[in-house]
Design a protein around this motif. Structure first.
Motif, PDB file in Angstrom:
ATOM      1  N   LEU A 232       0.127   2.824  64.718  1.00 45.13           N
ATOM      2  CA  LEU A 232      -0.099   1.749  63.759  1.00 45.13           C
ATOM      3  C   LEU A 232       0.438   2.145  62.394  1.00 45.13           C
ATOM      4  N   SER A 233       0.787   1.134  61.622  1.00 41.20           N
ATOM      5  CA  SER A 233       1.245   1.336  60.253  1.00 41.20           C
ATOM      6  C   SER A 233       0.091   1.077  59.302  1.00 41.20           C
ATOM      7  N   LEU A 234      -0.240   2.068  58.483  1.00 39.11           N
ATOM      8  CA  LEU A 234      -1.325   1.893  57.518  1.00 39.11           C
ATOM      9  C   LEU A 234      -0.978   0.811  56.493  1.00 39.11           C
ATOM     10  N   GLY A 235       0.285   0.745  56.121  1.00 36.24           N
ATOM     11  CA  GLY A 235       0.693  -0.271  55.148  1.00 36.24           C
ATOM     12  C   GLY A 235       0.508  -1.677  55.679  1.00 36.24           C
ATOM     13  N   ARG A 236       0.856  -1.911  56.934  1.00 31.67           N
ATOM     14  CA  ARG A 236       0.715  -3.242  57.510  1.00 31.67           C
ATOM     15  C   ARG A 236      -0.758  -3.599  57.700  1.00 31.67           C
ATOM     16  N   LEU A 237      -1.578  -2.631  58.113  1.00 28.23           N
ATOM     17  CA  LEU A 237      -3.004  -2.905  58.249  1.00 28.23           C
ATOM     18  C   LEU A 237      -3.623  -3.256  56.899  1.00 28.23           C
ATOM     19  N   ALA A 238      -3.230  -2.529  55.842  1.00 26.23           N
ATOM     20  CA  ALA A 238      -3.768  -2.809  54.516  1.00 26.23           C
ATOM     21  C   ALA A 238      -3.311  -4.171  54.016  1.00 26.23           C
ATOM     22  N   SER A 239      -2.053  -4.515  54.236  1.00 28.72           N
ATOM     23  CA  SER A 239      -1.555  -5.831  53.817  1.00 28.72           C
ATOM     24  C   SER A 239      -2.276  -6.958  54.548  1.00 28.72           C
ATOM     25  N   ALA A 240      -2.514  -6.781  55.852  1.00 27.15           N
ATOM     26  CA  ALA A 240      -3.238  -7.800  56.613  1.00 27.15           C
ATOM     27  C   ALA A 240      -4.667  -7.951  56.119  1.00 27.15           C
ATOM     28  N   ALA A 241      -5.315  -6.828  55.764  1.00 26.28           N
ATOM     29  CA  ALA A 241      -6.681  -6.901  55.252  1.00 26.28           C
ATOM     30  C   ALA A 241      -6.725  -7.632  53.912  1.00 26.28           C
ATOM     31  N   ARG A 245      -8.463 -11.543  52.932  1.00 28.89           N
ATOM     32  CA  ARG A 245      -9.474 -11.668  51.883  1.00 28.89           C
ATOM     33  C   ARG A 245      -8.897 -12.244  50.597  1.00 28.89           C
ATOM     34  N   ALA A 246      -7.858 -13.032  50.739  1.00 28.11           N
ATOM     35  CA  ALA A 246      -7.220 -13.627  49.559  1.00 28.11           C
ATOM     36  C   ALA A 246      -8.186 -14.534  48.796  1.00 28.11           C
ATOM     37  N   ALA A 247      -9.049 -15.258  49.519  1.00 24.47           N
ATOM     38  CA  ALA A 247      -9.995 -16.148  48.853  1.00 24.47           C
ATOM     39  C   ALA A 247     -10.994 -15.358  48.016  1.00 24.47           C
ATOM     40  N   ASP A 248     -11.484 -14.245  48.522  1.00 25.64           N
ATOM     41  CA  ASP A 248     -12.423 -13.415  47.759  1.00 25.64           C
ATOM     42  C   ASP A 248     -11.747 -12.808  46.533  1.00 25.64           C
ATOM     43  N   VAL A 249     -10.488 -12.407  46.678  1.00 32.24           N
ATOM     44  CA  VAL A 249      -9.748 -11.851  45.535  1.00 32.24           C
ATOM     45  C   VAL A 249      -9.574 -12.912  44.453  1.00 32.24           C
ATOM     46  N   MET A 276     -11.792   0.383  59.647  1.00 27.36           N
ATOM     47  CA  MET A 276     -11.833   1.347  58.551  1.00 27.36           C
ATOM     48  C   MET A 276     -11.169   0.790  57.293  1.00 27.36           C
ATOM     49  N   ILE A 277      -9.975   0.225  57.443  1.00 31.32           N
ATOM     50  CA  ILE A 277      -9.261  -0.309  56.282  1.00 31.32           C
ATOM     51  C   ILE A 277      -9.954  -1.563  55.764  1.00 31.32           C
ATOM     52  N   ASP A 278     -10.488  -2.390  56.667  1.00 28.54           N
ATOM     53  CA  ASP A 278     -11.240  -3.567  56.221  1.00 28.54           C
ATOM     54  C   ASP A 278     -12.426  -3.166  55.354  1.00 28.54           C
ATOM     55  N   ASN A 283     -15.050  -2.968  50.209  1.00 30.65           N
ATOM     56  CA  ASN A 283     -15.757  -2.213  49.165  1.00 30.65           C
ATOM     57  C   ASN A 283     -15.058  -2.372  47.816  1.00 30.65           C
ATOM     58  N   ALA A 284     -13.720  -2.368  47.838  1.00 33.68           N
ATOM     59  CA  ALA A 284     -12.969  -2.519  46.588  1.00 33.68           C
ATOM     60  C   ALA A 284     -13.161  -3.897  45.973  1.00 33.68           C
ATOM     61  N   ILE A 285     -13.330  -4.927  46.804  1.00 32.74           N
ATOM     62  CA  ILE A 285     -13.518  -6.285  46.276  1.00 32.74           C
ATOM     63  C   ILE A 285     -14.966  -6.520  45.864  1.00 32.74           C
ATOM     64  N   THR A 286     -15.908  -6.114  46.740  1.00 32.45           N
ATOM     65  CA  THR A 286     -17.320  -6.403  46.498  1.00 32.45           C
ATOM     66  C   THR A 286     -17.843  -5.687  45.267  1.00 32.45           C
TER      67      THR A 286
END
Length: 385
Positions: A232-241, A245-249, A276-278, A283-286
């Motif tokens: 898996l690509s960490l960058g792609r997982l982070a972008s998908a997460a 959560r675009a609405a929360d951002v 894990m990435i989710d 946590n970063a948003i909340t």
């Protein structure tokens, strides 16, 4: 100041060398005392010897005594020098032999220590299985094996309890939620107070459901077998997460800066890594302030793929931050909040990272906010999953 650490091998070496030196010194002292016992001069008159005068006899005796004394002194000096040289040589030999003997005596203990260090919570099924005669060392190894067996049984019982309890509790939660929905769906008008109570119960039920889900995920990450591994690509997982959560951002007016390196690939369980990435993004948003910022970066350094998420906010205490990777730990005022998370988010992140031979590093930023860095082994092959 730290005390000077003396290994057991050094102590045994000094003990063996000191005892050998002491016995050698005692032996040499006894030998020299015997040698210093003195020399007796006897006067013998041979029959038929020509008579000598008294003065000539005394002179001859004095000369013989002087020669004997010189010879005795020279022999004593040679004996002392030889003893000193022999003692010095044997001192070196005793230290070398003491170190060799101490090494052979402590070798089983070093083997036991190395094997015990290799055994962790993930491989409690391993045993020392020490071979050899029934002595104190084998008794120690058997005792450690017994301790490992009890620990393995305890961990297995804990996993079974968490999994069974979580599954069993889902049934009454589902029944309660269905009963609320049926009660609220009746054609008769529902009082506002009853509707508010139902909404509150739904919120609490959702919180309990998330808590049970966190228990299951934590138990699986800590003690589950990672069978279905994929690249898996960490960058792609982070972008998908972030996209999910675009609405929360937007609701918090957060500024997101993503520097995702598509070369940061790792291998592991896709469900666990996505969770894990989710959790890190949640946590970063909340726990970010309104109008804050989130900086996300994925990099590759040698054999390590790294995901770093930085957030703004108030100044944090590093001692409290170090405890966030433990279950049910929150920061300051967050501890009293019951509707915002279960306190398992970052502990799940740490457990999933450790299950993939990685680590979670949490740091309080000097300018305020939190820095969460996840390090995982780089995948040998980069095939999109």
């Amino acid at each position: 100041m730290r005390k000077w650490r003396r290994p057991a091998r050094m102590r045994f070496t000094l003990l063996y060398g000191a005892m050998f030196m002491l016995s050698g010194v005692v032996l040499l002292v006894i030998a020299n005392l015997v040698g210093l016992g003195g020399t007796q001069v006897s006067r013998t008159t041979f029959p038929g010897a020509p008579p000598v005068t008294l003065a000539a006899a005394n002179d001859h005796i004095a000369s013989l005594q002087a020669q004997l004394s010189d010879t005795h002194t020279a022999q004593l000096r040679q004996l002392l020098i030889g003893s000193a040289v022999a003692l010095a040589v044997m001192a070196v030999v005793s230290v070398v032999m003491g170190r060799v003997i101490a090494g052979r005596v402590l070798r089983p203990l070093r083997v036991i220590t190395a094997a015990t260090r290799r055994i962790s919570a993930d491989n409690l099924h391993e045993r020392l299985a020490a071979q050899g005669p029934a002595d104190e060392v084998k008794d120690l190894a058997d005792t450690i094996d017994g301790l490992l067996e009890r620990l393995e049984s305890s961990f297995a019982a804990q996993r079974r309890f968490v999994a069974n309890a979580s599954h069993e509790l889902r049934t009454p939660l589902t029944t309660m939620r269905a009963s609320l929905d049926v009660a609220m769906a009746k054609p008769e008008p529902v009082p506002a107070q009853t509707a508010g109570l139902a909404d509150r119960l739904r919120t609490e039920l959702d919180q309990i459901d998330r808590l049970l889900d966190g228990f299951l995920m934590l138990a699986r990450a800590q003690h589950g077998a990672l069978t279905d591994r994929t690249v898996l690509s960490l960058g792609r997982l982070a972008s998908a997460a972030l996209e999910a959560r675009a609405a929360d951002v937007t609701a918090k007016s957060l500024t997101v800066h993503a520097d995702a390196d598509d070369g940061a690939w790792t291998q592991g369980n896709g469900t666990l890594l996505a969770r894990m990435i989710d959790n890190v993004i949640d946590n970063a948003i909340t726990h970010n302030h309104h109008g804050g910022r989130i900086h996300l970066a994925t990099t590759t350094e040698g054999a390590t793929a790294r995901l770093v998420v930085e957030t703004g906010g108030r100044l944090l205490d590093q001692e409290q931050v170090d405890r966030l990777a433990q279950p049910f730990q929150r920061l300051g005022a967050d501890r009293t909040r019951s509707g915002d998370g279960s306190g398992l988010g970052l502990s799940i992140v740490a457990a999933i990272a450790a299950a993939h031979d990685g680590a979670l590093d949490l740091r309080a930023r000097p300018e305020g906010g939190l820095r969460a860095a996840i390090s995982l082994p780089v995948a040998t092959a980069r095939v999109p999953a």
